[in-house]
Design an enzyme around this catalytic site. Structure first.
Site, PDB file in Angstrom:
ATOM      1  N   ARG A 104       0.822  -1.215   0.000  1.00  0.00           N
ATOM      2  CA  ARG A 104       0.000   0.000   0.000  1.00  0.00           C
ATOM      3  C   ARG A 104       0.853   1.260   0.000  1.00  0.00           C
ATOM      4  O   ARG A 104       0.485   2.266  -0.608  1.00  0.00           O
ATOM      5  CB  ARG A 104      -0.984  -0.048   1.178  1.00  0.00           C
ATOM      6  CG  ARG A 104      -2.068  -1.073   0.887  1.00  0.00           C
ATOM      7  CD  ARG A 104      -3.085  -1.312   1.966  1.00  0.00           C
ATOM      8  NE  ARG A 104      -4.110  -2.230   1.435  1.00  0.00           N
ATOM      9  CZ  ARG A 104      -5.087  -2.773   2.134  1.00  0.00           C
ATOM     10  NH1 ARG A 104      -5.216  -2.490   3.429  1.00  0.00           N
ATOM     11  NH2 ARG A 104      -5.957  -3.575   1.566  1.00  0.00           N
ATOM     12  N   GLN A 156     -10.233   1.019   2.641  1.00  0.00           N
ATOM     13  CA  GLN A 156      -9.230   1.705   3.467  1.00  0.00           C
ATOM     14  C   GLN A 156      -9.904   2.457   4.617  1.00  0.00           C
ATOM     15  O   GLN A 156      -9.416   2.481   5.743  1.00  0.00           O
ATOM     16  CB  GLN A 156      -8.425   2.719   2.632  1.00  0.00           C
ATOM     17  CG  GLN A 156      -7.687   2.142   1.439  1.00  0.00           C
ATOM     18  CD  GLN A 156      -6.647   1.109   1.825  1.00  0.00           C
ATOM     19  OE1 GLN A 156      -6.060   1.171   2.899  1.00  0.00           O
ATOM     20  NE2 GLN A 156      -6.451   0.130   0.967  1.00  0.00           N
ATOM     21  N   HIS A 179      -7.168  -0.131  -6.813  1.00  0.00           N
ATOM     22  CA  HIS A 179      -6.414  -1.373  -6.548  1.00  0.00           C
ATOM     23  C   HIS A 179      -5.776  -1.383  -5.158  1.00  0.00           C
ATOM     24  O   HIS A 179      -5.704  -0.367  -4.509  1.00  0.00           O
ATOM     25  CB  HIS A 179      -5.408  -1.670  -7.670  1.00  0.00           C
ATOM     26  CG  HIS A 179      -4.316  -0.683  -7.892  1.00  0.00           C
ATOM     27  ND1 HIS A 179      -3.261  -0.948  -8.733  1.00  0.00           N
ATOM     28  CD2 HIS A 179      -4.096   0.572  -7.416  1.00  0.00           C
ATOM     29  CE1 HIS A 179      -2.448   0.087  -8.745  1.00  0.00           C
ATOM     30  NE2 HIS A 179      -2.928   1.013  -7.974  1.00  0.00           N
ATOM     31  N   GLU A 180      -5.400  -2.567  -4.727  1.00  0.00           N
ATOM     32  CA  GLU A 180      -4.842  -2.766  -3.375  1.00  0.00           C
ATOM     33  C   GLU A 180      -5.784  -2.265  -2.281  1.00  0.00           C
ATOM     34  O   GLU A 180      -5.345  -1.706  -1.280  1.00  0.00           O
ATOM     35  CB  GLU A 180      -3.474  -2.067  -3.235  1.00  0.00           C
ATOM     36  CG  GLU A 180      -2.344  -2.747  -3.959  1.00  0.00           C
ATOM     37  CD  GLU A 180      -1.944  -4.087  -3.338  1.00  0.00           C
ATOM     38  OE1 GLU A 180      -2.290  -4.341  -2.168  1.00  0.00           O
ATOM     39  OE2 GLU A 180      -1.310  -4.876  -4.042  1.00  0.00           O
ATOM     40  N   GLY A 181      -7.071  -2.496  -2.460  1.00  0.00           N
ATOM     41  CA  GLY A 181      -8.041  -2.056  -1.453  1.00  0.00           C
ATOM     42  C   GLY A 181      -8.600  -0.696  -1.826  1.00  0.00           C
ATOM     43  O   GLY A 181      -7.899   0.300  -1.796  1.00  0.00           O
TER      44      GLY A 181
END
Lengths: 616, 616
Positions: free
Chosen positions: A322, A473, A466-468
């Site tokens: 992240r 978050q 992307h990546e959450g």
């Protein structure tokens, strides 16, 4: 200021990264060795990345039925990157690495990301191999991770599925033991995997000899059913091509097949794929694994860690991944800033406003002389350099976590838990606005593909997803991170912020900012409490995103105030004047925005959550 | 709610557009005739526009050296639009029109703009012809405007030049009298034009028989020099092909040549061009005009209005053109809203948050059941329907200006002066954010070209740029509009807002909103005063954009409050509940944002304006 000048200031004058060599692990390092790394990255990025950023956008990856075709430039950039040794630079000397601090590695990545974010610089491969270094067996490290660090293999993270993007508990890929001897394979317990994985970046290409997929899948229970929720998830190494214990290709193709390329809005230099695992396109060791149903026996995968602990292993790498997304966002933002600054310095248009307005008889000026253009430039600078500073601070916490005293390491871990959702989300959102300002400065030209800013803006849009996603978050921040360990993480962050405020309060030129930040911090703390006052997660989390936006603004205001403390009072050098202007901009123009965001959090405003579906 | 349902409510329940037939000009009209227009537009948009929106994005206009090639679908959509009679629908009965109110014409345009904004629906052609109806001679109307309304010809506005985008005072296109008899041409004083025009939408294509360019150019003085500033600008009709007094083609090609197509980020269904006027590619009547230098004699153009009054003529159409941009922005926003609403209702993923968090054992829900998705949907609805409401209100002011009593007409004119910068800028900025939320709701799918939302977002990005950038609108608002006629326009708007507040204060469910709006209005008024307190335009205008953002938010909060007054208190119908939710959302989540924007305006914050160039 150039990226290099900005990094130099933040790393050395602000974070004192040159003192990292006081740690045993980094004892051989010095500012000279770090600078040598930056020189190399700067050169490769300038020669092999920047000139091809538009090309990789235009010549999207395509599949000829057999192979994925990427532009020649992508291959050359990849080769240059691999040759630089950066993939394994953070590894131990005995592994062939150079024990480079993560702070320096992360900073080095910005040269590539500003030059061409989507050509990529091994973030996934490094993350994949790093995970194996922590959770893999010695054999797995030797057969897979080592060859990723050398660049022979590349890596992916295969989490999402078409029906389950953010919702990992619904992973439906199944892993079943591969024969009676499944536990006696040198590479780890051997399974057969079947399922579909979506949004897999770099999931198929010819850039490296092999692709090592790290795949989340569920091992069915004795009843043949999958365990609901995330507890049932395990992690597997699924190589595209099978290897022996030394990592040499055995000549067997594993049953991992490209089902389709995703055609994206941006970030087109990187392939993004839908992959079929074990559907029989490349039957592998069929006699061994069964496959009586004619669909093949499944893709061969090796368990990493213990069954059911897949998500824990993955999350171990999440903070760094992240931070990587945040870095990409800040870098894209900076790329737009530099482009629009250059344009503003060279484009003549219009006249300056005088006390009584404009005078058409005067000659035209360059647009950087207009106040509104300066506003858009200063906003970009404050957003992107502020984001970069926070990310370098977080990167330093990663080093602290790995090399600090036990107490310092624990504090670093806790701070990272709280800061990571911000480090990922804030740059993604605010540097997108920054990229939009870069377009705006260009006027009509910014809307054409003759200038690079529209591509930066398109590329940037991915980072909130992307990546959450942003929503993930925010729920992580307000639903977990500020509460964890009885709020110790939040309390620790407040201590750090208070320390900055106390120092800034002593300085005449920063006292006003210190006061504003102190008030803002109290507002965030109060809103956190109010959000959870009823103890009902539904009420608390309904406005998690506005909470995260406000929290992020306070964190960046703190970052800028802390950076400003590294600038001597009354400094006259242009770069220093610019930094103080950013700190002031952020306090005057941005920090006051938190009131609107926190208002709905503190009142647990139900307006949105209560709208009946049929009223939309 | 569908677009049609929303329009019906706003037009009839809120604005009472069905009462327009109380005006003589619209006496033959009724809700039935309006509805028939909407039925037609809805059908054409559904059949000829929506299915081809992606196609026109993919198959960009291209130039084969001779002609500009557009997809067949664009030709068919254009033909269907022309056949509907909408181009001339607002014109007098004796001109072949149907005396349709502008309010209805503007509302009708949203069907096309939500279906495919860049295929276009004659906005430029109508604007061009309308200008000629006001400023042209009878001969010019007959030869040009009439054939634009019939669809035989199409029109452009050729203002910008490569070196002068927003800065019209630097127009360098020259117009010189064409021969000694230049004043005796039936079509108007005949000139020869030479110069380059940039950003000309629909500047070259084969959709119509002829293209009528309205071109700003300067007539040199006796010394051969151009008058600096905007006072020297005149307006000319420059047809691509010459015509006779009846508008029949003479067979002569005028010297207007395509120099290049602009390749844009979005809005690709419309060609955007760089045009060369009079550079000799198509020499026309060479013996008559001279052209001794071998570059041709210039493009033939006919003066509209008087020399030096070109900008005044153009500005006459500006309000309507800017309302048109606002409408496009609101329509694109709505298109994204509808797409993401549909997705949210059908995509299962994740579990609802219960009082104690999530329970993975429960079945997945559709994402519309998540509070954060509802927040993103409600924000879009409040932004886009709020923008649409304001734009319809402005459209009604245009009708009022043309058909009201002298006093009412004058008030409508003044209100339009103040509201137009908001009607153009606010939807452009906020519906872009809305389109971004539509992508976010789709997650990774939103970032692919398999879903329409990424295109809406790209198309939308143009709206903050064309027809006067954000910066231009802001300077117009704070530098001119709120000051004009001793602040009469602002005072009048305040009266209207106060009247809404007074009515809402009587309603239990709206009293809180009324109070918040009253306070916000005072803040805007105070900030306006503070901005100009020193009387120095540099100080006042340095933060013109934040001022406009705040002003816009107050105007939309007012719009929503006024719309809410058209909903009976305690209404239970889903659509009504949704409208009240929007009003509440806007007051709770959005209106508090003005504090941050107005803070820097009121203090005339010099942070941005003072940054030295070398400090960036």
């Amino acid at each position: 200021m150039s990226l290099r000048q900005t990094l130099d200031f933040l790393l050395y004058d602000w974070l004192h990264a040159d003192r990292l060599n006081e740690r045993t692990r980094f004892a051989e390092h010095s500012r000279e060795t770090f600078d040598a790394v930056f020189d190399t990255c700067e050169r490769i990025a300038r020669e092999r990345y920047a000139p091809f950023n538009r090309l990789v956008d235009t010549e999207e990856p395509r599949f000829d039925g057999e192979r994925v075709i990427l532009p020649r430039a992508t291959h050359e950039a990849h080769e240059a990157y691999v040759a630089s040794g950066l993939l394994g630079a953070a590894q131990d000397y005995e592994e062939g690495g150079m024990q480079l601090p993560f702070t320096v590695e992360a900073a080095a990545g910005t040269f590539f990301a500003t030059a061409s974010v989507s050509i990529g610089s091994g973030m996934l491969t490094k993350g994949n191999a790093n995970l194996l270094m922590v959770h893999g067996t010695e054999a797995q490290k030797a057969a897979f991770a080592r060859h990723e660090f050398s660049g022979r293999f590349s890596g992916t993270m295969a989490l999402s599925e078409p029906q389950a993007g953010s919702s990992l508990s619904d992973v439906a890929t199944r892993a079943t033991p591969d024969g009676a001897d499944f536990e006696s394979d040198a590479l780890g317990p051997r399974y057969r995997l079947r399922g579909n994985k979506m949004w897999i970046s770099a999931g198929e290409h010819e850039l490296s000899e092999n692709i090592i997929h790290l795949v989340l899948a569920k091992i069915p229970g004795p009843d043949g059913k999958l365990v609901p929720g995330t507890r049932g998830i395990s992690l597997f190494i699924v190589p595209k091509k099978l290897v022996d214990a030394e990592g040499q290709l055995t000549g067997e193709r594993n049953d991992v097949a490209l089902a389709g390329l995703n055609h994206k809005l941006g970030w087109r230099g990187t392939t993004n794929t839908l992959l079929n695992f074990g559907e029989g396109k490349y039957p592998v060791r069929a006699q061994q694994g069964g496959g009586l149903d004619g669909r093949g026996a499944g893709a061969i995968g090796y368990l990493v860690g213990r069954p059911g602990e897949g998500l824990r292993c993955m999350f171990h790498m999440m903070n760094e991944a992240r931070i990587g997304i945040g870095m990409a966002a800040a870098s894209l933002g900076l790329a737009g800033y530099y482009a629009s600054l250059d344009y503003a310095k060279n484009r003549p248009q219009g006249r300056p406003v005088g006390p009584a307005g404009k005078d058409a008889a005067r000659p035209q000026v360059r647009i950087i002389e207009h106040a509104d253009i300066k506003r858009m430039l200063l906003a970009q600078k404050a957003y992107c350099e502020g984001a970069l500073a926070l990310l370098l601070y977080c990167a330093q916490l990663v080093d602290e976590q790995h090399t600090g005293t036990p107490e310092a390491a624990d504090e670093a871990r806790l701070l990272l838990e709280v800061l990571t959702p911000i480090a990922k989300s804030w740059p993604s959102e605010v540097c997108l606005e920054s990229n939009s300002l870069a377009i705006q400065i260009h006027g009509g030209y910014g809307y054409t593909r003759d200038f690079p800013v529209e591509q930066y803006w398109r590329d940037q849009r991915l980072n909130m997803i992307h990546e959450g996603t942003h929503g993930i978050q925010a729920a992580d921040l307000l639903g977990r991170k500020v509460l964890m360990e009885d709020g110790r993480g939040l309390a620790l962050l407040m201590q750090r912020i208070d320390a900055t405020i106390a120092r800034a309060a002593q300085r005449e030129d920063l006292a006003e900012h210190a006061q504003a930040l102190a008030a803002a911090l109290q507002q965030v703390v109060a809103a956190t409490r109010s959000a959870w006052a009823s103890g009902d997660a539904r009420e608390a989390l309904a406005n998690a995103v506005p909470y995260m936006q406000a929290f992020g603004h306070v964190v960046i205001a703190w970052t800028w105030l802390d950076v400003a403390l590294a600038v001597p009072q009354g400094a006259k050098e242009p770069a220093q004047v610019g930094r103080l202007a950013c700190a002031r901009y952020f306090q005057r123009y941005e920090l006051p925005k938190i009131g609107a965001w926190l208002g709905v959090v503190a009142s647990r405003d139900p307006t949105c959550a209560e709208v009946p579906e049929e009223s939309f």
